[in-house]
Design a protein around this motif. Structure first.
Motif, PDB file in Angstrom:
ATOM      1  N   GLN A  62       0.827  -1.207   0.000  1.00 19.93           N
ATOM      2  CA  GLN A  62       0.000   0.000   0.000  1.00 19.93           C
ATOM      3  C   GLN A  62       0.861   1.256   0.000  1.00 19.93           C
ATOM      4  O   GLN A  62       0.562   2.221  -0.715  1.00 19.93           O
ATOM      5  N   SER A  63       1.930   1.270   0.784  1.00 19.85           N
ATOM      6  CA  SER A  63       2.825   2.427   0.817  1.00 19.85           C
ATOM      7  C   SER A  63       3.475   2.658  -0.533  1.00 19.85           C
ATOM      8  O   SER A  63       3.569   3.789  -1.007  1.00 19.85           O
ATOM      9  N   HIS A  64       3.918   1.579  -1.150  1.00 21.41           N
ATOM     10  CA  HIS A  64       4.562   1.698  -2.454  1.00 21.41           C
ATOM     11  C   HIS A  64       3.570   2.191  -3.506  1.00 21.41           C
ATOM     12  O   HIS A  64       3.888   3.071  -4.307  1.00 21.41           O
ATOM     13  N   ASP A  65       2.366   1.642  -3.499  1.00 19.22           N
ATOM     14  CA  ASP A  65       1.338   2.089  -4.440  1.00 19.22           C
ATOM     15  C   ASP A  65       1.000   3.565  -4.246  1.00 19.22           C
ATOM     16  O   ASP A  65       0.793   4.297  -5.219  1.00 19.22           O
ATOM     17  N   MET A  66       0.954   4.015  -2.990  1.00 25.17           N
ATOM     18  CA  MET A  66       0.673   5.423  -2.725  1.00 25.17           C
ATOM     19  C   MET A  66       1.791   6.307  -3.277  1.00 25.17           C
ATOM     20  O   MET A  66       1.527   7.341  -3.894  1.00 25.17           O
ATOM     21  N   ALA A  67       3.030   5.897  -3.082  1.00 28.27           N
ATOM     22  CA  ALA A  67       4.159   6.680  -3.596  1.00 28.27           C
ATOM     23  C   ALA A  67       4.105   6.765  -5.123  1.00 28.27           C
ATOM     24  O   ALA A  67       4.328   7.835  -5.698  1.00 28.27           O
ATOM     25  N   LEU A  68       3.777   5.661  -5.771  1.00 30.41           N
ATOM     26  CA  LEU A  68       3.664   5.673  -7.235  1.00 30.41           C
ATOM     27  C   LEU A  68       2.511   6.552  -7.709  1.00 30.41           C
ATOM     28  O   LEU A  68       2.623   7.247  -8.721  1.00 30.41           O
ATOM     29  N   ALA A  69       1.400   6.534  -6.980  1.00 30.24           N
ATOM     30  CA  ALA A  69       0.255   7.372  -7.345  1.00 30.24           C
ATOM     31  C   ALA A  69       0.598   8.855  -7.227  1.00 30.24           C
ATOM     32  O   ALA A  69       0.206   9.668  -8.070  1.00 30.24           O
ATOM     33  N   ILE A  70       1.347   9.210  -6.191  1.00 27.36           N
ATOM     34  CA  ILE A  70       1.767  10.608  -6.020  1.00 27.36           C
ATOM     35  C   ILE A  70       2.669  11.023  -7.171  1.00 27.36           C
ATOM     36  O   ILE A  70       2.481  12.079  -7.773  1.00 27.36           O
ATOM     37  N   GLN A  71       3.652  10.192  -7.490  1.00 30.08           N
ATOM     38  CA  GLN A  71       4.567  10.494  -8.597  1.00 30.08           C
ATOM     39  C   GLN A  71       3.806  10.615  -9.910  1.00 30.08           C
ATOM     40  O   GLN A  71       4.049  11.520 -10.702  1.00 30.08           O
ATOM     41  N   SER A  72       2.889   9.709 -10.162  1.00 31.41           N
ATOM     42  CA  SER A  72       2.106   9.737 -11.393  1.00 31.41           C
ATOM     43  C   SER A  72       1.240  10.991 -11.472  1.00 31.41           C
ATOM     44  O   SER A  72       1.125  11.622 -12.527  1.00 31.41           O
ATOM     45  N   GLY A  73       0.642  11.368 -10.347  1.00 36.67           N
ATOM     46  CA  GLY A  73      -0.189  12.571 -10.317  1.00 36.67           C
ATOM     47  C   GLY A  73       0.608  13.831 -10.624  1.00 36.67           C
ATOM     48  O   GLY A  73       0.167  14.683 -11.403  1.00 36.67           O
ATOM     49  N   PHE A  74       1.804  13.950 -10.051  1.00 39.48           N
ATOM     50  CA  PHE A  74       2.637  15.113 -10.332  1.00 39.48           C
ATOM     51  C   PHE A  74       3.151  15.102 -11.761  1.00 39.48           C
ATOM     52  O   PHE A  74       3.286  16.151 -12.388  1.00 39.48           O
ATOM     53  N   SER A  75       3.402  13.928 -12.295  1.00 40.31           N
ATOM     54  CA  SER A  75       3.833  13.842 -13.693  1.00 40.31           C
ATOM     55  C   SER A  75       2.736  14.354 -14.620  1.00 40.31           C
ATOM     56  O   SER A  75       2.990  15.129 -15.542  1.00 40.31           O
ATOM     57  N   ARG A  76       1.483  13.918 -14.359  1.00 37.87           N
ATOM     58  CA  ARG A  76       0.352  14.401 -15.163  1.00 37.87           C
ATOM     59  C   ARG A  76       0.169  15.904 -14.997  1.00 37.87           C
ATOM     60  O   ARG A  76      -0.119  16.619 -15.959  1.00 37.87           O
ATOM     61  N   LEU A  77       0.345  16.407 -13.777  1.00 41.80           N
ATOM     62  CA  LEU A  77       0.201  17.833 -13.514  1.00 41.80           C
ATOM     63  C   LEU A  77       1.220  18.641 -14.322  1.00 41.80           C
ATOM     64  O   LEU A  77       0.881  19.648 -14.949  1.00 41.80           O
ATOM     65  N   PHE A  78       2.488  18.194 -14.316  1.00 45.55           N
ATOM     66  CA  PHE A  78       3.520  18.903 -15.075  1.00 45.55           C
ATOM     67  C   PHE A  78       3.246  18.836 -16.566  1.00 45.55           C
ATOM     68  O   PHE A  78       3.438  19.829 -17.276  1.00 45.55           O
ATOM     69  N   LYS A  79       2.820  17.692 -17.070  1.00 47.27           N
ATOM     70  CA  LYS A  79       2.507  17.573 -18.494  1.00 47.27           C
ATOM     71  C   LYS A  79       1.377  18.506 -18.894  1.00 47.27           C
ATOM     72  O   LYS A  79       1.423  19.138 -19.938  1.00 47.27           O
TER      73      LYS A  79
END
Length: 127
Positions: free
Chosen positions: A103-120
């Protein structure tokens, strides 16, 4: 604004690295579940490790933040659980820990993915 986003990304990377280190500890514990005298190890939680305060005042600029550049993870031994062979590993507890780590790892990946989409999106690249 960008310094806050970079801090969040650094913390997400730290959380992912912490989850990976925790998974290694869980795997070693499970591998030694039948080893006489083996002591299970546990890592401190990520929020406890970085000293994240309870909700309240937050830093207003990066110079106020005292976050380490790199997080260091260490596992500590647990006491025995009464097994005759003095082994402190509980397979059930390790499986629960493995689920929490996932769960912790999935949360970290979701945060990274969200910021990547935000920057794009901010750069006008919607793909």
């Amino acid at each position: 604004m960008f310094s806050t986003q970079i801090l969040v990304q650094q913390m997400a990377r730290g959380l992912a690295k912490h989850a990976a280190a925790q998974q290694v500890v869980v795997a070693k514990n499970l591998a030694n579940a039948d080893t006489p005298g083996f002591r299970a190890k546990r890592m401190t939680g990520f929020a406890e490790m970085i000293g994240d305060p309870a909700p309240g005042p937050r830093a207003s600029r990066p110079s106020h933040l005292n976050r380490p550049a790199e997080y260091r993870f260490e596992a500590r031994e647990e006491r025995g659980n009464g097994n005759p062979n003095e082994n402190s590993v509980s397979v059930e507890a390790e499986m629960m820990q493995a689920a929490r780590v996932r769960q912790s790892h999935d949360m970290a990946l979701a945060i990274q993915s969200g910021f990547s989409r935000l920057f794009k999106t901010a750069l006008g690249r919607s793909s």
